[in-house]
Design a protein around this motif. Sequence first.
Motif, PDB file in Angstrom:
ATOM      1  N   ALA A   1       3.100 -56.658   2.181  1.00  0.00           N
ATOM      2  CA  ALA A   1       3.120 -56.403   0.733  1.00  0.00           C
ATOM      3  C   ALA A   1       1.737 -56.574   0.120  1.00  0.00           C
ATOM      4  N   ASN A   2       1.028 -57.621   0.514  1.00  0.00           N
ATOM      5  CA  ASN A   2      -0.314 -57.851  -0.019  1.00  0.00           C
ATOM      6  C   ASN A   2      -1.256 -56.699   0.301  1.00  0.00           C
ATOM      7  N   LEU A   3      -1.276 -56.294   1.572  1.00  0.00           N
ATOM      8  CA  LEU A   3      -2.168 -55.213   1.988  1.00  0.00           C
ATOM      9  C   LEU A   3      -1.771 -53.881   1.346  1.00  0.00           C
TER      10      LEU A   3
ATOM     11  N   VAL B   1       0.733 -40.606  -2.114  1.00  0.00           N
ATOM     12  CA  VAL B   1       1.279 -40.190  -0.820  1.00  0.00           C
ATOM     13  C   VAL B   1       1.034 -41.298   0.201  1.00  0.00           C
ATOM     14  N   VAL B   2       2.091 -41.707   0.883  1.00  0.00           N
ATOM     15  CA  VAL B   2       1.979 -42.733   1.925  1.00  0.00           C
ATOM     16  C   VAL B   2       2.244 -42.077   3.269  1.00  0.00           C
TER      17      VAL B   2
ATOM     18  N   ASN C   1      11.949 -54.092   6.110  1.00  0.00           N
ATOM     19  CA  ASN C   1      12.377 -52.810   5.555  1.00  0.00           C
ATOM     20  C   ASN C   1      12.615 -52.922   4.051  1.00  0.00           C
ATOM     21  N   THR C   2      13.141 -54.056   3.626  1.00  0.00           N
ATOM     22  CA  THR C   2      13.364 -54.268   2.199  1.00  0.00           C
ATOM     23  C   THR C   2      12.052 -54.253   1.434  1.00  0.00           C
ATOM     24  N   MET C   3      11.040 -54.969   1.963  1.00  0.00           N
ATOM     25  CA  MET C   3       9.747 -54.993   1.297  1.00  0.00           C
ATOM     26  C   MET C   3       9.083 -53.618   1.327  1.00  0.00           C
TER      27      MET C   3
ATOM     28  N   CYS D   1      10.489 -51.503  -1.350  1.00  0.00           N
ATOM     29  CA  CYS D   1       9.928 -51.857  -2.656  1.00  0.00           C
ATOM     30  C   CYS D   1       8.542 -51.231  -2.837  1.00  0.00           C
ATOM     31  N   MET D   2       7.711 -51.310  -1.801  1.00  0.00           N
ATOM     32  CA  MET D   2       6.359 -50.750  -1.884  1.00  0.00           C
ATOM     33  C   MET D   2       6.390 -49.225  -1.980  1.00  0.00           C
TER      34      MET D   2
END
Length: 433
Positions: free
Chosen positions: A333-335, A310-311, A294-296, A299-300
């Motif tokens: 995070a990478n993807l 828009v996500v 959830n933290t990452m 950030c994203m």
Amino acid sequence: MNYKNISYTISHIFVVLFMYLFIAHRYSRPKTAAICAGSFLAITIPNVLKLNLFPENQLCYFLVTIYQIAMTQFTGFFISKGRDSRALFVGLSASNYVIAGSIMAAILHIYTGSLYLCIAGCIVTHIILMLILYVKIRNIWVNFQKEESIGSWWKLCLIPVFFYCGFSCFAFFPYTLDDHPESIPGIVMFIIAMFMSYIIVMQYISSESQRSAIYWQNILYESYTKELENQYYLVEQSEKNLRILRHDIRHYSGLIDSLLDQGEYHEIRKITEHINTVTDENKVTRYCSNLIANTMLSCMMQKADSLSIVVRRDIVISRDIPVDSYELSMVVANLFDNALNCVKNFVERKKFVDVKIRCEEDCLMIHMINEYEKEIIFDSETGLPKSRKGKNHGFGLQGVQAFADKIGGTLGCYCEQDMFHVMLFAKLGTIPK
């Protein structure tokens, strides 16, 4: 026809075969094979001049040899994907490689005088050396030629150039091995030294390249980890501040009641504004139940908001999962980062990313979709897209692939209707120990 005609013809067959096998092709295999066949004829036919019509004329021998060298190198350069110093290096190496077979034919002719043994020895030598090089360094060469941003190989080209000049002086020009057979032990050791040099140098270059790739990958992961730790601290601090606010709310409630009795509505408004400010500043958005993930994701999402992207998300990650939460967060995070970077400069209607993640006790599924405009080139061996940023880039997907391999999953990338899809799936009950 003397043994030299046959030996040279065999050498020309193997030199074009060497280039066909060791050069990354620009054209299709049939077209490349046809070009190599035409080059073989163009190289072989002039042998009649220097070996049959004018065998004693050194000027003719020299000029025809220069033409054959130029045609050989042009062929390698023409069929190569990159058409740069790497193609020249392979072409020069091909010329060196076939000299060994020609020298073996000359040695057998000197000691046995048998045409059949010369031919057999020449062919066997070519085959054995080609198999050794194919097994030891062929993949290294081809992979280096496929790299889009790699250092120049002009200095490396000096290796085959000087070996070729050494061979020529030892065995062919101005005197041949037939004239000075005492040079045979030296030329044999020279051949061994050449091939050992090729194998050692190329393997060393490959290991250094891998070491550099690992270094940059570690730098990338370290930066992600630091960012994750910073975000984790902020989340913890926000939750702590909200707990303090909840603890103090009864005091605020008593203060508001007192101010109501006094009719101090302006002061009450200040208190409510303060409570709302503290709540907004420490608001923690829950994207999933797993704190690290959830933290990452937070950030994203902040990055997506800053880029006006828009996500569209559908995320379920359990609190306790059977994979390392940090590793999973790095993969996400990478993807996520790749998708955001792809669409960040698009027009508004294309600035979106679809994110679907399921990570529970029995399975993991990550599916991300985004539009693309520039052609995506896939690596023929890994099946992953090639980075357009060149050297020291593209490690993100390699890390995702390593994670998928570690947990026994599969990673797939494909394009469909102007949409790029990347999907990772694994049955978590089958994670290798």
